[in-house]
Design an enzyme around this catalytic site. Structure first.
Site, PDB file in Angstrom:
ATOM      1  N   HIS A  89     -77.676 136.030 -43.454  1.00 40.19           N
ATOM      2  CA  HIS A  89     -77.612 134.912 -44.410  1.00 40.19           C
ATOM      3  C   HIS A  89     -76.225 134.264 -44.268  1.00 40.19           C
ATOM      4  O   HIS A  89     -75.679 133.736 -45.210  1.00 40.19           O
ATOM      5  CB  HIS A  89     -77.841 135.480 -45.815  1.00 40.19           C
ATOM      6  CG  HIS A  89     -78.050 134.489 -46.906  1.00 40.19           C
ATOM      7  ND1 HIS A  89     -78.686 133.285 -46.749  1.00 40.19           N
ATOM      8  CD2 HIS A  89     -77.708 134.539 -48.242  1.00 40.19           C
ATOM      9  CE1 HIS A  89     -78.730 132.648 -47.923  1.00 40.19           C
ATOM     10  NE2 HIS A  89     -78.133 133.386 -48.830  1.00 40.19           N
ATOM     11  N   HIS A 129     -75.096 136.065 -54.138  1.00 42.12           N
ATOM     12  CA  HIS A 129     -75.285 134.665 -54.531  1.00 42.12           C
ATOM     13  C   HIS A 129     -75.706 134.613 -56.000  1.00 42.12           C
ATOM     14  O   HIS A 129     -76.543 135.402 -56.445  1.00 42.12           O
ATOM     15  CB  HIS A 129     -76.393 134.022 -53.672  1.00 42.12           C
ATOM     16  CG  HIS A 129     -75.891 133.041 -52.661  1.00 42.12           C
ATOM     17  ND1 HIS A 129     -76.581 132.777 -51.504  1.00 42.12           N
ATOM     18  CD2 HIS A 129     -74.802 132.240 -52.637  1.00 42.12           C
ATOM     19  CE1 HIS A 129     -75.926 131.865 -50.800  1.00 42.12           C
ATOM     20  NE2 HIS A 129     -74.841 131.528 -51.468  1.00 42.12           N
ATOM     21  N   HIS A 140     -78.006 140.374 -52.415  1.00 46.26           N
ATOM     22  CA  HIS A 140     -76.718 139.754 -52.078  1.00 46.26           C
ATOM     23  C   HIS A 140     -76.123 139.139 -53.335  1.00 46.26           C
ATOM     24  O   HIS A 140     -76.770 139.140 -54.388  1.00 46.26           O
ATOM     25  CB  HIS A 140     -76.851 138.747 -50.940  1.00 46.26           C
ATOM     26  CG  HIS A 140     -77.682 137.528 -51.245  1.00 46.26           C
ATOM     27  ND1 HIS A 140     -78.999 137.597 -51.626  1.00 46.26           N
ATOM     28  CD2 HIS A 140     -77.384 136.213 -51.216  1.00 46.26           C
ATOM     29  CE1 HIS A 140     -79.475 136.371 -51.788  1.00 46.26           C
ATOM     30  NE2 HIS A 140     -78.512 135.512 -51.564  1.00 46.26           N
ATOM     31  N   ASP A 165     -82.564 136.622 -49.070  1.00 50.76           N
ATOM     32  CA  ASP A 165     -82.335 135.345 -48.387  1.00 50.76           C
ATOM     33  C   ASP A 165     -81.880 135.598 -46.949  1.00 50.76           C
ATOM     34  O   ASP A 165     -81.216 136.594 -46.675  1.00 50.76           O
ATOM     35  CB  ASP A 165     -81.226 134.558 -49.093  1.00 50.76           C
ATOM     36  CG  ASP A 165     -81.654 133.962 -50.420  1.00 50.76           C
ATOM     37  OD1 ASP A 165     -82.825 134.112 -50.801  1.00 50.76           O
ATOM     38  OD2 ASP A 165     -80.796 133.318 -51.063  1.00 50.76           O
ATOM     39  N   ASP A 192     -77.622 132.774 -57.793  1.00 47.52           N
ATOM     40  CA  ASP A 192     -79.019 132.601 -58.242  1.00 47.52           C
ATOM     41  C   ASP A 192     -79.771 133.934 -58.283  1.00 47.52           C
ATOM     42  O   ASP A 192     -80.747 134.074 -59.011  1.00 47.52           O
ATOM     43  CB  ASP A 192     -79.779 131.576 -57.391  1.00 47.52           C
ATOM     44  CG  ASP A 192     -79.769 131.853 -55.903  1.00 47.52           C
ATOM     45  OD1 ASP A 192     -78.703 132.216 -55.380  1.00 47.52           O
ATOM     46  OD2 ASP A 192     -80.827 131.702 -55.260  1.00 47.52           O
ATOM     47  N   HIS A 193     -79.287 134.940 -57.545  1.00 49.69           N
ATOM     48  CA  HIS A 193     -79.942 136.250 -57.507  1.00 49.69           C
ATOM     49  C   HIS A 193     -79.338 137.226 -58.517  1.00 49.69           C
ATOM     50  O   HIS A 193     -79.790 138.347 -58.641  1.00 49.69           O
ATOM     51  CB  HIS A 193     -79.854 136.843 -56.095  1.00 49.69           C
ATOM     52  CG  HIS A 193     -80.631 136.029 -55.101  1.00 49.69           C
ATOM     53  ND1 HIS A 193     -81.788 136.470 -54.500  1.00 49.69           N
ATOM     54  CD2 HIS A 193     -80.430 134.760 -54.644  1.00 49.69           C
ATOM     55  CE1 HIS A 193     -82.263 135.515 -53.702  1.00 49.69           C
ATOM     56  NE2 HIS A 193     -81.454 134.479 -53.770  1.00 49.69           N
ATOM     57  N   HIS A 214     -89.165 132.054 -54.099  1.00 46.80           N
ATOM     58  CA  HIS A 214     -87.885 131.316 -54.003  1.00 46.80           C
ATOM     59  C   HIS A 214     -88.133 129.971 -53.306  1.00 46.80           C
ATOM     60  O   HIS A 214     -87.485 129.631 -52.341  1.00 46.80           O
ATOM     61  CB  HIS A 214     -86.915 132.205 -53.204  1.00 46.80           C
ATOM     62  CG  HIS A 214     -85.483 131.804 -53.091  1.00 46.80           C
ATOM     63  ND1 HIS A 214     -85.050 130.762 -52.308  1.00 46.80           N
ATOM     64  CD2 HIS A 214     -84.350 132.342 -53.593  1.00 46.80           C
ATOM     65  CE1 HIS A 214     -83.738 130.685 -52.347  1.00 46.80           C
ATOM     66  NE2 HIS A 214     -83.283 131.632 -53.128  1.00 46.80           N
TER      67      HIS A 214
HETATM   68 ZN    ZN Z   1     -78.553 133.440 -50.959  1.00 50.46          ZN
HETATM   69 ZN    ZN Z   2     -81.260 132.407 -53.087  1.00 50.46          ZN
END
Ligand code: ZN
Ligand code: ZN
Length: 273
Positions: A150, A62, A60, A173, A64-65, A237
């Protein structure tokens, strides 16, 4: 098949944990699943350089990924002796993110093309946007996609990778859902990003509290693993960051709901399937 937790961290900066990223290696395929903070440092520690990747799978969008996707793109490009596109698979929206990343890299690309006489091509990325139930092959690996939950982040996906007669699901996530259960059915391993809702609730910060309703808890992941009959549950995570002396507590919470093998640990934790 070998699965390595390259980065076990989260959006929270952590001196010991890189951002979310997992490596899946089989005889004829090397997949990078998500590319969080510091991914190439951990990839190097695992003995790999970006040109050795068969593809990048994105669960996805986001940050952080994805935050080090630019580093994967640039380093794949400058370390090659011949032009070759980097294959990237991800949910709808991935192509826009890659285009914007390449736009942000434009000055750097210009500098390097001008400076290196033997570098005459621009970096190219082959983006395939995937929908639930899609199947595709990368090298010798067969990959299947499922939608995850998510929300309000949409769309989000999980991947099941099969090769060498083994299978692993990268859950990304999200909270438990039927699509994830079906994807995990009978898998040798299931890698899930998790939070500890009991610990998050102790922190009096509204923005931090918001994360509880769209992530699997340790217990959620364990129940998914049990429903799906997976062999090994792999947790990553960690939110909040798992301190070294807390691993047994995290493991016990999963073991209360799942009787199979449970793996958690530091960056570069590796399991053989
Ligand atoms: Zn996420
Ligand atoms: Zn995440």
């Amino acid at each position: 098949m070998e699965v390595t937790l390259l980065g076990t961290g989260s959006p929270l900066p952590d001196p010991r944990r890189a951002g979310p990223s997992t490596l899946v290696r089989s005889a004829g395929c090397t997949l990078l699943v998500d590319c969080g903070r510091g991914v190439l440092m951990r990839l190097a520690a695992a003995g790999l350089l970006p040109p050795m990747l068969s593809a990048v799978l994105v669960t996805h969008l986001h940050s952080d990924h994805l935050t080090d996707l630019n580093d994967v793109i640039t380093t794949s490009w400058v370390m090659r002796n011949e032009p070759e596109s980097l294959p990237v698979f991800g949910p709808p929206g991935t192509a826009d993110v890659v285009d914007a990343t390449l736009a942000a890299l434009a000055p750097d690309i210009g500098y390097r093309l001008a400076h290196h006489d033997d570098l005459t091509w621009r970096p190219t990325v082959d983006v395939t946007e995937v929908a639930p139930d899609v199947r595709f092959n990368v090298g010798s690996a067969a990959v299947r996609v499922a939608a995850t939950d998510h929300r309000p982040v949409e769309p989000t996906v999980a991947y099941r990778v099969e090769d060498d007669g083994r299978s692993v699901v990268l859950g990304g996530d999200g909270v438990p859902c039927s699509g994830l259960d079906e994807l995990c059915a009978g898998a040798d391993a299931y890698v899930q990003t998790v939070i500890r809702d009991d610990l998050v609730r102790l922190v009096p910060n509204p923005r931090f509290q918001d994360i509880v309703d769209y992530h699997s808890t340790v217990e959620d992941a364990a129940r998914t693993a049990t429903r799906a009959g997976v062999g090994t549950l792999v947790l990553t995570h960690y939110v909040p960051p798992m301190a070294p002396d807390q691993a047994d507590d995290w493991r016990a919470r999963a073991a209360a709901h799942f009787a199979g093998d449970i793996v958690l640990g530091d960056d570069l934790t590796t399991i053989e399937l």
